[in-house]
Scaffold this motif. Sequence first.
Motif, PDB file in Angstrom:
ATOM      1  N   PRO A 114       7.281  -8.367   7.582  1.00 36.91           N
ATOM      2  CA  PRO A 114       8.186  -7.939   8.651  1.00 36.91           C
ATOM      3  C   PRO A 114       9.275  -8.956   8.976  1.00 36.91           C
ATOM      4  N   ASN A 115       9.032 -10.261   8.664  1.00 39.41           N
ATOM      5  CA  ASN A 115      10.026 -11.289   8.965  1.00 39.41           C
ATOM      6  C   ASN A 115       9.829 -12.478   8.017  1.00 39.41           C
ATOM      7  N   ILE A 116      10.748 -13.434   8.125  1.00 35.74           N
ATOM      8  CA  ILE A 116      10.743 -14.566   7.207  1.00 35.74           C
ATOM      9  C   ILE A 116       9.498 -15.428   7.371  1.00 35.74           C
ATOM     10  N   ARG A 117       8.990 -15.550   8.592  1.00 36.30           N
ATOM     11  CA  ARG A 117       7.807 -16.381   8.803  1.00 36.30           C
ATOM     12  C   ARG A 117       6.579 -15.772   8.138  1.00 36.30           C
ATOM     13  N   THR A 118       6.433 -14.481   8.262  1.00 31.89           N
ATOM     14  CA  THR A 118       5.314 -13.818   7.588  1.00 31.89           C
ATOM     15  C   THR A 118       5.436 -13.960   6.076  1.00 31.89           C
ATOM     16  N   LEU A 119       6.663 -13.872   5.573  1.00 30.13           N
ATOM     17  CA  LEU A 119       6.896 -14.052   4.136  1.00 30.13           C
ATOM     18  C   LEU A 119       6.469 -15.447   3.694  1.00 30.13           C
ATOM     19  N   LEU A 120       6.806 -16.458   4.482  1.00 31.52           N
ATOM     20  CA  LEU A 120       6.404 -17.827   4.148  1.00 31.52           C
ATOM     21  C   LEU A 120       4.889 -17.965   4.111  1.00 31.52           C
ATOM     22  N   GLU A 121       4.224 -17.426   5.140  1.00 30.71           N
ATOM     23  CA  GLU A 121       2.772 -17.551   5.217  1.00 30.71           C
ATOM     24  C   GLU A 121       2.092 -16.824   4.059  1.00 30.71           C
ATOM     25  N   GLU A 122       2.547 -15.625   3.749  1.00 29.38           N
ATOM     26  CA  GLU A 122       1.927 -14.875   2.654  1.00 29.38           C
ATOM     27  C   GLU A 122       2.236 -15.528   1.300  1.00 29.38           C
ATOM     28  N   SER A 123       3.435 -16.071   1.140  1.00 26.88           N
ATOM     29  CA  SER A 123       3.756 -16.786  -0.101  1.00 26.88           C
ATOM     30  C   SER A 123       2.827 -17.990  -0.277  1.00 26.88           C
ATOM     31  N   HIS A 124       2.555 -18.652   0.834  1.00 32.76           N
ATOM     32  CA  HIS A 124       1.639 -19.795   0.797  1.00 32.76           C
ATOM     33  C   HIS A 124       0.253 -19.350   0.332  1.00 32.76           C
ATOM     34  N   ARG A 125      -0.219 -18.244   0.843  1.00 32.37           N
ATOM     35  CA  ARG A 125      -1.550 -17.764   0.474  1.00 32.37           C
ATOM     36  C   ARG A 125      -1.605 -17.322  -0.985  1.00 32.37           C
ATOM     37  N   TYR A 126      -0.560 -16.657  -1.469  1.00 29.36           N
ATOM     38  CA  TYR A 126      -0.568 -16.205  -2.859  1.00 29.36           C
ATOM     39  C   TYR A 126      -0.442 -17.374  -3.826  1.00 29.36           C
ATOM     40  N   THR A 127       0.320 -18.396  -3.432  1.00 30.53           N
ATOM     41  CA  THR A 127       0.396 -19.598  -4.265  1.00 30.53           C
ATOM     42  C   THR A 127      -0.969 -20.276  -4.344  1.00 30.53           C
ATOM     43  N   ALA A 128      -1.680 -20.289  -3.208  1.00 33.64           N
ATOM     44  CA  ALA A 128      -3.036 -20.849  -3.196  1.00 33.64           C
ATOM     45  C   ALA A 128      -3.952 -20.072  -4.137  1.00 33.64           C
ATOM     46  N   SER A 129      -3.749 -18.761  -4.229  1.00 33.48           N
ATOM     47  CA  SER A 129      -4.563 -17.952  -5.144  1.00 33.48           C
ATOM     48  C   SER A 129      -4.300 -18.337  -6.599  1.00 33.48           C
ATOM     49  N   ILE A 130      -3.027 -18.572  -6.933  1.00 32.21           N
ATOM     50  CA  ILE A 130      -2.685 -18.985  -8.300  1.00 32.21           C
ATOM     51  C   ILE A 130      -3.317 -20.333  -8.623  1.00 32.21           C
ATOM     52  N   VAL A 131      -3.220 -21.261  -7.685  1.00 35.26           N
ATOM     53  CA  VAL A 131      -3.829 -22.572  -7.880  1.00 35.26           C
ATOM     54  C   VAL A 131      -5.334 -22.430  -8.072  1.00 35.26           C
ATOM     55  N   SER A 132      -5.960 -21.559  -7.305  1.00 38.39           N
ATOM     56  CA  SER A 132      -7.405 -21.347  -7.422  1.00 38.39           C
ATOM     57  C   SER A 132      -7.775 -20.873  -8.823  1.00 38.39           C
ATOM     58  N   ILE A 133      -7.016 -19.924  -9.362  1.00 37.84           N
ATOM     59  CA  ILE A 133      -7.281 -19.401 -10.710  1.00 37.84           C
ATOM     60  C   ILE A 133      -7.144 -20.518 -11.747  1.00 37.84           C
ATOM     61  N   LEU A 134      -6.102 -21.337 -11.605  1.00 34.25           N
ATOM     62  CA  LEU A 134      -5.881 -22.421 -12.558  1.00 34.25           C
ATOM     63  C   LEU A 134      -7.004 -23.458 -12.500  1.00 34.25           C
ATOM     64  N   ILE A 135      -7.487 -23.759 -11.312  1.00 35.98           N
ATOM     65  CA  ILE A 135      -8.549 -24.758 -11.167  1.00 35.98           C
ATOM     66  C   ILE A 135      -9.856 -24.244 -11.764  1.00 35.98           C
ATOM     67  N   VAL A 136     -10.165 -22.997 -11.519  1.00 35.96           N
ATOM     68  CA  VAL A 136     -11.370 -22.413 -12.120  1.00 35.96           C
ATOM     69  C   VAL A 136     -11.242 -22.408 -13.642  1.00 35.96           C
ATOM     70  N   ALA A 137     -10.050 -22.078 -14.152  1.00 37.62           N
ATOM     71  CA  ALA A 137      -9.829 -22.087 -15.598  1.00 37.62           C
ATOM     72  C   ALA A 137     -10.018 -23.489 -16.178  1.00 37.62           C
ATOM     73  N   LEU A 138      -9.541 -24.507 -15.456  1.00 41.39           N
ATOM     74  CA  LEU A 138      -9.721 -25.880 -15.914  1.00 41.39           C
ATOM     75  C   LEU A 138     -11.189 -26.254 -15.995  1.00 41.39           C
ATOM     76  N   ALA A 139     -11.959 -25.870 -14.981  1.00 40.76           N
ATOM     77  CA  ALA A 139     -13.389 -26.186 -14.977  1.00 40.76           C
ATOM     78  C   ALA A 139     -14.093 -25.525 -16.160  1.00 40.76           C
ATOM     79  N   ILE A 140     -13.757 -24.269 -16.430  1.00 42.10           N
ATOM     80  CA  ILE A 140     -14.381 -23.556 -17.545  1.00 42.10           C
ATOM     81  C   ILE A 140     -14.002 -24.198 -18.873  1.00 42.10           C
ATOM     82  N   CYS A 141     -12.729 -24.509 -19.043  1.00 48.23           N
ATOM     83  CA  CYS A 141     -12.270 -25.139 -20.292  1.00 48.23           C
ATOM     84  C   CYS A 141     -12.923 -26.505 -20.493  1.00 48.23           C
TER      85      CYS A 141
END
Length: 618
Positions: A48-75
């Motif tokens: 609905p606004n720029i602040r919500t966009l920032l917060e949700e972008s932060h959460r989705y970036t955290a999700s990407i980082v989470s996937i990469l970290i799990v992948a590193l542990a498996i590798c």
Amino acid sequence: MKIIRRIAWVAVGFTYFLVALGGTVRVNDAGLSCPDWPLCYGRPFVFPNIRTLLEESHRYTASIVSILIVALAICALLWARKERQVLIPALIAPVLLVVQIVLGGLTVLWKLPPEIITAHLATALAIFATVITIAVMAGQPSPSQEHPAQTRRFLRLALTTALLVYGLMLSGSYVVGSGATFACTSWPLCGQTLPGMARLGDINTLHRLIATIVGLVVAWTLYTAWRRRQVAPGQARVAVAAALLFVLQSLIGGTIPLLGSGSLHFGSISNQDAATFMRGLHLAVASAVWGLLVLLAVLAARQLRAAPQGAELERLEATEAAARESVSPLRQTISGYIDLMKPHVTVLLLGTTAAAMAIAYQGLPPLGLTVATLLGGALAAGSANAINCYYDRDIDSIMSRTSRRSLPAGRVQPRQALIFGLALGVASFLILALFVNLLSAVLACGAILFYVGVYTMWLKRTTAQNIVIGGAAGAVPVLVGWAAVTGTISLPAIWLFAIIFYWTPPHFWALSLLIEKDYEKAHVPMLPVLFGEQETRKQIFLYSLLLLAVTLVLFAMRAMSYLYLAAALILGGILVYMALRLLWERHSRRWARTLFWYSNCYLAMIFAAMVLDRVIFH
């Protein structure tokens, strides 16, 4: 290993972006734009606004980082089981990730408490450091052309600098979370604080003081790295980049209070918008400094793995000996007198003195009093060390660790060293008596006499308990600092004394395990020489437990609050763990070296926690 390295570097980029984006969310007050968690208003996508966009972008970036970290542990589990330098951080990262996710949820659900926000940033920075470690250690080190002792020394310096920057960033996070960002109206000095914001002004000023100290250490790290540029050019370049960015982030930080007070303007941009942008940029650049210093330390650690051995090591030692002989006589003399004062020991003593002053004052004591106390303390420590070198010159010449000191090496004559030490002691007493108070002068003088007369001349050569009893001399500086502010010695000061007193045995015995043969040659009755390594390891563990218990007394007597309690438990727990590993691994001295290095950091960090606790909660 190539796939691990590539994933890790991608994770480094996304993790840095996550930290920087988190800072942007914070300075724009966007943390509660999504009042629920992990969804936003119960839905996965709401903008609905720029602040919500920032917060949700932060959460989705955290999700990407989470996937990469799990992948590193498996590798790492699949292809790097035998590479401990890769496997261990790859397994630590998912644990930190879980903690980060929980803290992120609590940050939203508990409405942005500053302590949780600071812990959230601390964990994110730790994850950033972990993925950098994986990325670097997954590569192959080039053959080192430097003596391993020199590399190890620089590694310790780089690690210490990185940890100091880490603490600086956390103190800055608390400045923002506590609302102290605009408490001061000028820079670099605080100037006047806004009405009703005196306590917040102290928090802001303390952050600036920490930044100044850390800046000096960063400068020293740059100087040291640049001197090593022939053997480690990549590390020199990283150090230059880190130093330049540190200066840049300091200047950016300086614009923030000036914008808040209206002393600085950026054309048609409002001061509020400019300050918000600068606050986000300040954290982003500081995070880059942290990442570069971690990279510097890990590069040094990787270089140490390729250290020269055998004939190549002997050739390097011969080259270094020739280089030392080519130094001019004047420079040798000056460095010789400085060496007598043992500045690497004195710095830690002065740090505890300054911390004791801040704790007693429950804030930042007057600058003039602080300078006089620290100068007098430095001269007192230098006096004790110089006279100690004079008396111990016979055994120093036998021990390989001390054979390069000024007296055994012939850079200073014994009689001159004794006169120098006595002169420093007299100067110390006069400065403290005239510019501080008589009690501080008497305490400092008493510490000199105890260190020289009781420890050096009596205990050191007669009993295995030498360092236990003699450690009292190193604990006196906190009493000097306390007396400088209050004019008395009260119960909390006694417990500060006790913390250093019980810290000394595990710290020094860890060193004695590393140089046991030296002490045996010199007939110095250190604990491992008389009672063996296993008994020494046991005593280190017991004293570490005792030290942890002693540190908790300050909280029990209500001299400190929960911030200090958390720091004491975490820092003490790490020390006890290292002591336990040292006890278990009977045939390895690796943990002795690690514990010795960490014990220095431990003392600095626990006193820093005390200062923060009193400045924030007094």
